[in-house]
Design a protein around this motif. Structure first.
Motif, PDB file in Angstrom:
ATOM      1  N   HIS A  53       0.859  -1.179   0.000  1.00 10.43           N
ATOM      2  CA  HIS A  53       0.000   0.000   0.000  1.00 10.43           C
ATOM      3  C   HIS A  53       0.901   1.236   0.000  1.00 10.43           C
ATOM      4  CE1 HIS A  53      -3.820   2.053   0.694  1.00 10.43           C
ATOM      5  NE2 HIS A  53      -3.237   2.774   1.642  1.00 10.43           N
ATOM      6  N   VAL A  54       0.800   2.063  -1.067  1.00  7.99           N
ATOM      7  CA  VAL A  54       1.627   3.260  -1.213  1.00  7.99           C
ATOM      8  C   VAL A  54       0.733   4.491  -1.072  1.00  7.99           C
ATOM      9  CG1 VAL A  54       3.241   4.526  -2.696  1.00  7.99           C
ATOM     10  CG2 VAL A  54       3.176   2.018  -2.762  1.00  7.99           C
ATOM     11  N   MET A  55       1.163   5.469  -0.262  1.00 10.82           N
ATOM     12  CA  MET A  55       0.403   6.695  -0.048  1.00 10.82           C
ATOM     13  C   MET A  55       1.333   7.891  -0.184  1.00 10.82           C
ATOM     14  SD  MET A  55      -2.125   5.860   3.175  1.00 10.82           S
ATOM     15  CE  MET A  55      -0.757   5.789   4.339  1.00 10.82           C
ATOM     16  N   TRP A  56       0.756   9.064  -0.466  1.00  8.67           N
ATOM     17  CA  TRP A  56       1.549  10.284  -0.584  1.00  8.67           C
ATOM     18  C   TRP A  56       0.661  11.501  -0.380  1.00  8.67           C
ATOM     19  CZ3 TRP A  56       0.290   6.874  -4.403  1.00  8.67           C
ATOM     20  CH2 TRP A  56      -0.562   7.330  -5.405  1.00  8.67           C
ATOM     21  N   ASN A  57       1.286  12.642  -0.101  1.00 10.29           N
ATOM     22  CA  ASN A  57       0.574  13.914  -0.031  1.00 10.29           C
ATOM     23  C   ASN A  57       0.423  14.487  -1.437  1.00 10.29           C
ATOM     24  OD1 ASN A  57       0.426  13.862   2.781  1.00 10.29           O
ATOM     25  ND2 ASN A  57       2.335  14.988   3.032  1.00 10.29           N
ATOM     26  N   ALA A  58      -0.525  15.377  -1.583  1.00  9.30           N
ATOM     27  CA  ALA A  58      -0.701  16.047  -2.870  1.00  9.30           C
ATOM     28  C   ALA A  58       0.572  16.799  -3.236  1.00  9.30           C
ATOM     29  CB  ALA A  58      -1.871  17.021  -2.786  1.00  9.30           C
ATOM     30  N   ALA A  59       0.939  16.752  -4.525  1.00 12.51           N
ATOM     31  CA  ALA A  59       2.128  17.459  -4.981  1.00 12.51           C
ATOM     32  C   ALA A  59       1.876  18.959  -4.985  1.00 12.51           C
ATOM     33  CB  ALA A  59       2.500  16.996  -6.387  1.00 12.51           C
ATOM     34  N   PRO A  60       2.896  19.758  -4.707  1.00 17.29           N
ATOM     35  CA  PRO A  60       2.732  21.213  -4.823  1.00 17.29           C
ATOM     36  C   PRO A  60       2.249  21.580  -6.217  1.00 17.29           C
ATOM     37  CG  PRO A  60       4.806  20.683  -3.741  1.00 17.29           C
ATOM     38  CD  PRO A  60       4.237  19.384  -4.244  1.00 17.29           C
ATOM     39  N   GLY A  61       1.281  22.485  -6.272  1.00 22.13           N
ATOM     40  CA  GLY A  61       0.712  22.852  -7.572  1.00 22.13           C
ATOM     41  C   GLY A  61      -0.325  21.862  -8.032  1.00 22.13           C
ATOM     42  N   GLU A  62      -1.128  21.307  -7.097  1.00 24.07           N
ATOM     43  CA  GLU A  62      -2.073  20.247  -7.438  1.00 24.07           C
ATOM     44  C   GLU A  62      -3.135  20.709  -8.422  1.00 24.07           C
ATOM     45  OE1 GLU A  62      -4.863  16.880  -5.287  1.00 24.07           O
ATOM     46  OE2 GLU A  62      -4.482  18.781  -4.294  1.00 24.07           O
ATOM     47  N   ALA A  63      -3.385  22.021  -8.500  1.00 21.08           N
ATOM     48  CA  ALA A  63      -4.398  22.486  -9.439  1.00 21.08           C
ATOM     49  C   ALA A  63      -4.050  22.087 -10.857  1.00 21.08           C
ATOM     50  CB  ALA A  63      -4.538  24.006  -9.342  1.00 21.08           C
ATOM     51  N   GLY A  64      -2.733  21.884 -11.124  1.00 17.24           N
ATOM     52  CA  GLY A  64      -2.323  21.492 -12.466  1.00 17.24           C
ATOM     53  C   GLY A  64      -1.972  20.036 -12.585  1.00 17.24           C
ATOM     54  N   VAL A  65      -2.120  19.226 -11.520  1.00 17.92           N
ATOM     55  CA  VAL A  65      -1.776  17.814 -11.568  1.00 17.92           C
ATOM     56  C   VAL A  65      -2.903  17.016 -12.219  1.00 17.92           C
ATOM     57  CG1 VAL A  65      -1.290  15.754 -10.195  1.00 17.92           C
ATOM     58  CG2 VAL A  65      -0.245  17.931  -9.579  1.00 17.92           C
ATOM     59  N   ARG A  66      -2.579  16.310 -13.283  1.00 20.07           N
ATOM     60  CA  ARG A  66      -3.579  15.496 -13.974  1.00 20.07           C
ATOM     61  C   ARG A  66      -3.561  14.043 -13.515  1.00 20.07           C
ATOM     62  NH1 ARG A  66      -4.875  19.932 -14.736  1.00 20.07           N
ATOM     63  NH2 ARG A  66      -5.139  21.042 -16.707  1.00 20.07           N
ATOM     64  N   ALA A  67      -2.368  13.560 -13.111  1.00 17.67           N
ATOM     65  CA  ALA A  67      -2.243  12.161 -12.707  1.00 17.67           C
ATOM     66  C   ALA A  67      -0.971  11.990 -11.897  1.00 17.67           C
ATOM     67  CB  ALA A  67      -2.223  11.249 -13.925  1.00 17.67           C
ATOM     68  N   TYR A  68      -0.884  10.846 -11.221  1.00 16.97           N
ATOM     69  CA  TYR A  68       0.338  10.452 -10.526  1.00 16.97           C
ATOM     70  C   TYR A  68       0.820   9.131 -11.122  1.00 16.97           C
ATOM     71  CZ  TYR A  68      -0.594  13.944  -6.918  1.00 16.97           C
ATOM     72  OH  TYR A  68      -0.813  15.128  -6.247  1.00 16.97           O
ATOM     73  N   GLU A  69       2.128   9.025 -11.271  1.00 20.10           N
ATOM     74  CA  GLU A  69       2.743   7.793 -11.748  1.00 20.10           C
ATOM     75  C   GLU A  69       3.501   7.157 -10.590  1.00 20.10           C
ATOM     76  OE1 GLU A  69       5.190   8.684 -15.097  1.00 20.10           O
ATOM     77  OE2 GLU A  69       3.486   9.310 -16.364  1.00 20.10           O
ATOM     78  N   VAL A  70       3.230   5.880 -10.333  1.00 18.10           N
ATOM     79  CA  VAL A  70       3.880   5.154  -9.250  1.00 18.10           C
ATOM     80  C   VAL A  70       4.886   4.180  -9.856  1.00 18.10           C
ATOM     81  CG1 VAL A  70       3.531   3.636  -7.260  1.00 18.10           C
ATOM     82  CG2 VAL A  70       1.811   5.382  -7.822  1.00 18.10           C
ATOM     83  N   TYR A  71       6.115   4.236  -9.361  1.00 16.77           N
ATOM     84  CA  TYR A  71       7.198   3.415  -9.892  1.00 16.77           C
ATOM     85  C   TYR A  71       7.662   2.406  -8.855  1.00 16.77           C
ATOM     86  CZ  TYR A  71       7.656   6.803 -13.695  1.00 16.77           C
ATOM     87  OH  TYR A  71       7.411   7.589 -14.783  1.00 16.77           O
ATOM     88  N   ARG A  72       7.921   1.201  -9.326  1.00 17.40           N
ATOM     89  CA  ARG A  72       8.604   0.169  -8.536  1.00 17.40           C
ATOM     90  C   ARG A  72      10.009   0.078  -9.101  1.00 17.40           C
ATOM     91  NH1 ARG A  72       6.065  -4.358 -10.172  1.00 17.40           N
ATOM     92  NH2 ARG A  72       7.802  -4.796 -11.574  1.00 17.40           N
ATOM     93  N   GLY A  73      10.978   0.588  -8.344  1.00 15.46           N
ATOM     94  CA  GLY A  73      12.315   0.735  -8.909  1.00 15.46           C
ATOM     95  C   GLY A  73      12.262   1.755 -10.042  1.00 15.46           C
ATOM     96  N   THR A  74      12.698   1.358 -11.224  1.00 12.25           N
ATOM     97  CA  THR A  74      12.643   2.246 -12.391  1.00 12.25           C
ATOM     98  C   THR A  74      11.458   1.946 -13.293  1.00 12.25           C
ATOM     99  OG1 THR A  74      14.113   0.772 -13.641  1.00 12.25           O
ATOM    100  CG2 THR A  74      15.145   2.566 -12.376  1.00 12.25           C
ATOM    101  N   THR A  75      10.613   0.986 -12.897  1.00 14.31           N
ATOM    102  CA  THR A  75       9.485   0.561 -13.728  1.00 14.31           C
ATOM    103  C   THR A  75       8.191   1.218 -13.266  1.00 14.31           C
ATOM    104  OG1 THR A  75      10.531  -1.590 -14.108  1.00 14.31           O
ATOM    105  CG2 THR A  75       8.170  -1.416 -14.573  1.00 14.31           C
ATOM    106  N   LYS A  76       7.504   1.892 -14.174  1.00 12.33           N
ATOM    107  CA  LYS A  76       6.197   2.450 -13.827  1.00 12.33           C
ATOM    108  C   LYS A  76       5.184   1.315 -13.748  1.00 12.33           C
ATOM    109  CE  LYS A  76       3.615   4.809 -16.767  1.00 12.33           C
ATOM    110  NZ  LYS A  76       3.044   5.915 -17.582  1.00 12.33           N
ATOM    111  N   VAL A  77       4.489   1.236 -12.623  1.00 10.03           N
ATOM    112  CA  VAL A  77       3.562   0.125 -12.413  1.00 10.03           C
ATOM    113  C   VAL A  77       2.105   0.542 -12.495  1.00 10.03           C
ATOM    114  CG1 VAL A  77       5.159  -1.299 -11.098  1.00 10.03           C
ATOM    115  CG2 VAL A  77       3.788   0.410  -9.903  1.00 10.03           C
ATOM    116  N   VAL A  78       1.818   1.853 -12.277  1.00  5.43           N
ATOM    117  CA  VAL A  78       0.417   2.260 -12.315  1.00  5.43           C
ATOM    118  C   VAL A  78       0.313   3.768 -12.482  1.00  5.43           C
ATOM    119  CG1 VAL A  78       0.211   2.523  -9.804  1.00  5.43           C
ATOM    120  CG2 VAL A  78      -1.840   2.010 -11.150  1.00  5.43           C
ATOM    121  N   ASP A  79      -0.736   4.203 -13.193  1.00  2.00           N
ATOM    122  CA  ASP A  79      -1.146   5.602 -13.265  1.00  2.00           C
ATOM    123  C   ASP A  79      -2.429   5.752 -12.472  1.00  2.00           C
ATOM    124  OD1 ASP A  79       0.549   7.254 -15.115  1.00  2.00           O
ATOM    125  OD2 ASP A  79       0.084   5.622 -16.487  1.00  2.00           O
TER     126      ASP A  79
END
Length: 325
Positions: A53-79
């Motif tokens: 289970h991975v959690m995080w705070n909203a990124a600074p400038g969230e009004a412009g954030v369209r998505a978050y990319e989660v990486y396992r090592g160098t591999t993107k695993v989910v949008d």
């Protein structure tokens, strides 16, 4: 919805304040075309032998954030959508350590810098384990603010080990913490709202305990529902193959998490529920439902969203339609 383990409340509160300041600056420029900041407060905890289970705070400038990319090592695993600040990364190997980072993607697919790296180790798989942990005991809670509550409970027992605890609100899982924790703070709630929380223990084989005793809390303050209601709501009708349909369109309310369910009210009565089977569509939503075969019938329709905290938000504007037009 952002939820943090109890020992990290003060630090996370400071991080959220920084994020809030960044959001204001982004809003000054409309949030368009800027590179988002790195998400802060990233945590990772094993949920079972094959998930983290991975959690995080909203990124600074969230009004412009369209998505978050989660990486396992160098591999993107989910949008995940920009309104979501947590995800369960699945299909992992037991007894393995993993490293995770999160990046925010803004307007024009501009990708922000990676967060700090966090690590979590999945426990060993429990072969042929069909024994669920015991029920968490003595669940208690108190309000921390108009938008947060603190929950605590007695540790469950398992013939092997408890890997995590799942927190539910109104039957909806809203959070997960490690098996060595017996307290957490749940944030992103609504002022002046009633909540019923329960806790269930999970072992490495994904066996779930019975729910602990419910904790009923009411957050202080007032909430008239306007900030949680769908906006831009429209309703029209069409005919097809001798049947009448009501066509709805709306902009989802902004929420600290993903909205996957709506309740549609027809003529003052709950008519149907709309549940997205996968990732909800981004931006404006559309739905059409059957309204019988008779033309010329007048109906009043509106809808509301089930929010990430498990409660129902405010209703949209009420629209009147006549079938067959």
């Amino acid at each position: 919805m952002r939820r943090v383990p109890l020992p990290s409340v003060l630090a996370c509160g400071m991080l959220l304040l920084v994020a809030s300041c960044g959001w204001s600056r982004a809003d000054d420029g409309g949030g368009e075309g800027r590179v988002p900041g790195a998400p802060a407060g990233v945590t990772a905890a094993a949920g079972s032998a094959t998930s983290v289970h991975v959690m995080w705070n909203a990124a600074p400038g969230e009004a412009g954030v369209r998505a978050y990319e989660v990486y396992r090592g160098t591999t993107k695993v989910v949008d995940v959508p920009g309104s979501q600040h947590m995800v369960d990364v699945t299909r992992l190997r037991p007894s393995t350590q993993y490293a995770f980072t999160v990046r925010a993607r803004g307007a024009g697919d501009r990708l922000g810098p990676p967060s700090r790296t966090v690590r979590a180790r999945t426990p060993a798989a429990a072969a042929a384990d069909r024994s669920a942990p015991t029920r968490p005991k003595d669940t208690t809670g108190r309000t921390v603010s108009s938008r947060a509550v603190q929950l605590s409970w007695g540790a469950s027992r398992d013939d092997r080990s408890v890997v995590s605890y799942d927190v539910y609100q109104g039957g909806v899982k809203i959070h997960s913490v490690g098996g060595n924790q017996t307290a957490t703070v749940v944030t992103g709630l609504r002022p002046g709202s009633r909540y019923v929380f329960t806790v269930r223990a999970r072992d490495a084989a994904d066996n779930l305990s019975p729910a602990g005793s419910p904790v009923r809390l009411t957050t202080p303050g007032r909430d008239d529902g306007r900030d949680t209601a769908p906006t831009g709501f429209t309703a029209t009708t069409h005919r097809a193959d001798g049947a009448c349909y009501i066509d709805l369109a709306w902009d989802p309310p902004r929420a600290d998490g993903v909205i996957t369910e709506y309740q549609i009210q027809l003529d003052g009565t709950a008519a149907t529920s709309l549940v997205w089977g996968g990732t909800p569509p981004r931006g404006r939503a559309h739905h059409s439902f059957y309204a019988g075969t008779a033309a010329g019938e007048e109906h009043r329709v509106r809808l509301r969203a089930r929010l990430p905290d498990g409660t129902w938000g405010g209703y949209s504007a009420l629209r009147t339609v006549t079938t067959g037009r």
